[in-house]
Design a protein around this motif. Sequence first.
Motif, PDB file in Angstrom:
ATOM      1  N   VAL A  82      17.775  -2.067 -26.861  1.00 15.56           N
ATOM      2  CA  VAL A  82      18.608  -0.967 -26.536  1.00 15.56           C
ATOM      3  C   VAL A  82      19.992  -1.114 -27.496  1.00 15.56           C
ATOM      4  O   VAL A  82      20.229   0.150 -28.169  1.00 15.56           O
ATOM      5  CB  VAL A  82      19.142  -0.837 -25.098  1.00 15.56           C
ATOM      6  N   GLY A  83      20.521  -2.178 -27.729  1.00 18.13           N
ATOM      7  CA  GLY A  83      21.551  -2.322 -28.582  1.00 18.13           C
ATOM      8  C   GLY A  83      22.532  -3.483 -28.128  1.00 18.13           C
ATOM      9  O   GLY A  83      21.992  -4.485 -27.319  1.00 18.13           O
ATOM     10  N   GLY A  84      23.574  -3.749 -28.879  1.00 15.68           N
ATOM     11  CA  GLY A  84      24.580  -4.639 -28.807  1.00 15.68           C
ATOM     12  C   GLY A  84      25.722  -4.134 -28.000  1.00 15.68           C
ATOM     13  O   GLY A  84      25.713  -3.012 -27.380  1.00 15.68           O
ATOM     14  N   CYS A  85      26.661  -5.105 -28.096  1.00 18.97           N
ATOM     15  CA  CYS A  85      28.147  -4.716 -27.235  1.00 18.97           C
ATOM     16  C   CYS A  85      28.537  -3.365 -27.380  1.00 18.97           C
ATOM     17  O   CYS A  85      28.825  -2.529 -26.403  1.00 18.97           O
ATOM     18  CB  CYS A  85      29.031  -5.734 -27.341  1.00 18.97           C
ATOM     19  N   ASP A  86      28.767  -2.841 -28.727  1.00 13.80           N
ATOM     20  CA  ASP A  86      29.235  -1.349 -28.680  1.00 13.80           C
ATOM     21  C   ASP A  86      28.398  -0.329 -28.465  1.00 13.80           C
ATOM     22  O   ASP A  86      29.008   0.420 -27.726  1.00 13.80           O
ATOM     23  CB  ASP A  86      29.578  -1.401 -30.548  1.00 13.80           C
ATOM     24  N   ILE A  87      27.175  -0.472 -28.567  1.00 15.99           N
ATOM     25  CA  ILE A  87      26.190   0.421 -28.173  1.00 15.99           C
ATOM     26  C   ILE A  87      26.135   0.528 -26.723  1.00 15.99           C
ATOM     27  O   ILE A  87      26.133   1.622 -26.007  1.00 15.99           O
ATOM     28  CB  ILE A  87      24.820   0.253 -28.875  1.00 15.99           C
ATOM     29  N   ILE A  88      26.009  -0.598 -26.166  1.00 15.97           N
ATOM     30  CA  ILE A  88      25.951  -0.646 -24.710  1.00 15.97           C
ATOM     31  C   ILE A  88      27.542   0.029 -24.122  1.00 15.97           C
ATOM     32  O   ILE A  88      27.319   0.730 -22.905  1.00 15.97           O
ATOM     33  CB  ILE A  88      25.871  -2.028 -24.184  1.00 15.97           C
ATOM     34  N   THR A  89      28.290  -0.436 -24.634  1.00 16.97           N
ATOM     35  CA  THR A  89      29.815   0.137 -24.222  1.00 16.97           C
ATOM     36  C   THR A  89      29.578   1.848 -24.171  1.00 16.97           C
ATOM     37  O   THR A  89      29.915   2.490 -23.245  1.00 16.97           O
ATOM     38  CB  THR A  89      30.817  -0.516 -24.835  1.00 16.97           C
ATOM     39  N   ASP A  90      29.276   2.089 -25.335  1.00 16.22           N
ATOM     40  CA  ASP A  90      28.991   3.559 -25.442  1.00 16.22           C
ATOM     41  C   ASP A  90      28.187   4.502 -24.708  1.00 16.22           C
ATOM     42  O   ASP A  90      28.583   5.226 -23.892  1.00 16.22           O
ATOM     43  CB  ASP A  90      28.719   4.153 -26.820  1.00 16.22           C
ATOM     44  N   LEU A  91      27.188   3.674 -24.159  1.00 15.35           N
ATOM     45  CA  LEU A  91      26.091   4.231 -23.288  1.00 15.35           C
ATOM     46  C   LEU A  91      26.688   4.009 -21.939  1.00 15.35           C
ATOM     47  O   LEU A  91      26.477   5.279 -21.100  1.00 15.35           O
ATOM     48  CB  LEU A  91      24.802   3.441 -23.315  1.00 15.35           C
ATOM     49  N   HIS A  92      27.373   3.444 -21.643  1.00 15.80           N
ATOM     50  CA  HIS A  92      27.962   2.867 -20.324  1.00 15.80           C
ATOM     51  C   HIS A  92      29.116   4.068 -20.226  1.00 15.80           C
ATOM     52  O   HIS A  92      28.988   4.928 -19.132  1.00 15.80           O
ATOM     53  CB  HIS A  92      28.830   1.740 -20.243  1.00 15.80           C
ATOM     54  N   ASN A  93      29.986   4.411 -21.039  1.00 18.15           N
ATOM     55  CA  ASN A  93      30.905   5.154 -21.058  1.00 18.15           C
ATOM     56  C   ASN A  93      30.552   6.922 -21.043  1.00 18.15           C
ATOM     57  O   ASN A  93      31.255   7.824 -20.274  1.00 18.15           O
ATOM     58  CB  ASN A  93      31.999   5.153 -22.457  1.00 18.15           C
ATOM     59  N   SER A  94      29.268   7.055 -21.799  1.00 11.64           N
ATOM     60  CA  SER A  94      28.795   8.427 -21.669  1.00 11.64           C
ATOM     61  C   SER A  94      27.958   8.431 -20.295  1.00 11.64           C
ATOM     62  O   SER A  94      27.494   9.708 -20.026  1.00 11.64           O
ATOM     63  CB  SER A  94      27.773   8.612 -22.805  1.00 11.64           C
ATOM     64  N   GLY A  95      27.453   7.568 -19.610  1.00 15.79           N
ATOM     65  CA  GLY A  95      26.735   7.820 -18.251  1.00 15.79           C
ATOM     66  C   GLY A  95      25.206   7.741 -18.732  1.00 15.79           C
ATOM     67  O   GLY A  95      24.352   7.550 -17.860  1.00 15.79           O
ATOM     68  N   LEU A  97      23.943   5.009 -19.857  1.00 14.96           N
ATOM     69  CA  LEU A  97      23.199   3.444 -19.425  1.00 14.96           C
ATOM     70  C   LEU A  97      22.880   3.448 -18.001  1.00 14.96           C
ATOM     71  O   LEU A  97      21.795   3.139 -17.601  1.00 14.96           O
ATOM     72  CB  LEU A  97      24.202   2.417 -19.561  1.00 14.96           C
ATOM     73  N   GLN A  98      23.428   4.181 -17.055  1.00 15.09           N
ATOM     74  CA  GLN A  98      23.111   4.240 -15.789  1.00 15.09           C
ATOM     75  C   GLN A  98      21.599   4.765 -15.812  1.00 15.09           C
ATOM     76  O   GLN A  98      20.755   4.407 -15.012  1.00 15.09           O
ATOM     77  CB  GLN A  98      24.079   4.922 -14.722  1.00 15.09           C
ATOM     78  N   LYS A  99      21.105   6.037 -16.315  1.00  6.10           N
ATOM     79  CA  LYS A  99      20.092   6.614 -16.458  1.00  6.10           C
ATOM     80  C   LYS A  99      19.070   5.815 -16.973  1.00  6.10           C
ATOM     81  O   LYS A  99      17.854   5.748 -16.450  1.00  6.10           O
ATOM     82  CB  LYS A  99      20.128   7.891 -17.496  1.00  6.10           C
ATOM     83  N   LEU A 100      19.216   4.809 -17.884  1.00  4.66           N
ATOM     84  CA  LEU A 100      18.464   4.004 -18.543  1.00  4.66           C
ATOM     85  C   LEU A 100      17.826   3.015 -17.713  1.00  4.66           C
ATOM     86  O   LEU A 100      16.709   2.641 -17.413  1.00  4.66           O
ATOM     87  CB  LEU A 100      18.916   3.315 -19.932  1.00  4.66           C
ATOM     88  N   LEU A 101      19.043   2.607 -17.012  1.00  7.58           N
ATOM     89  CA  LEU A 101      18.734   1.058 -15.931  1.00  7.58           C
ATOM     90  C   LEU A 101      18.114   1.719 -14.657  1.00  7.58           C
ATOM     91  O   LEU A 101      17.239   1.116 -14.044  1.00  7.58           O
ATOM     92  CB  LEU A 101      20.035   0.481 -15.698  1.00  7.58           C
ATOM     93  N   ALA A 102      18.092   3.158 -14.431  1.00 12.42           N
ATOM     94  CA  ALA A 102      17.360   3.624 -13.296  1.00 12.42           C
ATOM     95  C   ALA A 102      16.056   4.072 -13.665  1.00 12.42           C
ATOM     96  O   ALA A 102      15.345   4.308 -12.970  1.00 12.42           O
ATOM     97  CB  ALA A 102      18.271   4.869 -12.961  1.00 12.42           C
ATOM     98  N   GLY A 103      15.537   3.998 -15.027  1.00 11.90           N
ATOM     99  CA  GLY A 103      14.458   4.206 -15.295  1.00 11.90           C
ATOM    100  C   GLY A 103      14.268   5.560 -16.041  1.00 11.90           C
ATOM    101  O   GLY A 103      12.983   5.924 -16.551  1.00 11.90           O
TER     102      GLY A 103
END
Length: 108
Positions: A82-95, A97-103
Amino acid sequence: MQDEVRSRIDELVKSNRVLLFMKGNKVFPSCGFSAQVVQILKHHGAEFETVNVLADPSVRAGIKEYSDWPTIPQLYVDGEFVGGCDIITDLHNSGELQKLLAGGATEG
């Protein structure tokens, strides 16, 4: 990278739905970037495993080659980088990451 190291990393990635290669572990992160990703994953209630790259220099070097990504931490979900810290933070802020973690899939 040695085949043995590649095989070990591959097995870890494939046998854990959400896996974070990090410095330290989820209880005691050893760097701020790793701690930030752990906090984000915990915020989402994600069940995840960690690999402490500081405990194994061959994995620390090998994971960078495996993903073709130069930094730690590195997050894998469903066997995909998926990525490193910056990418994970961006995905978290955009919403996303939640979709990805939910499948669900993210837009790339």
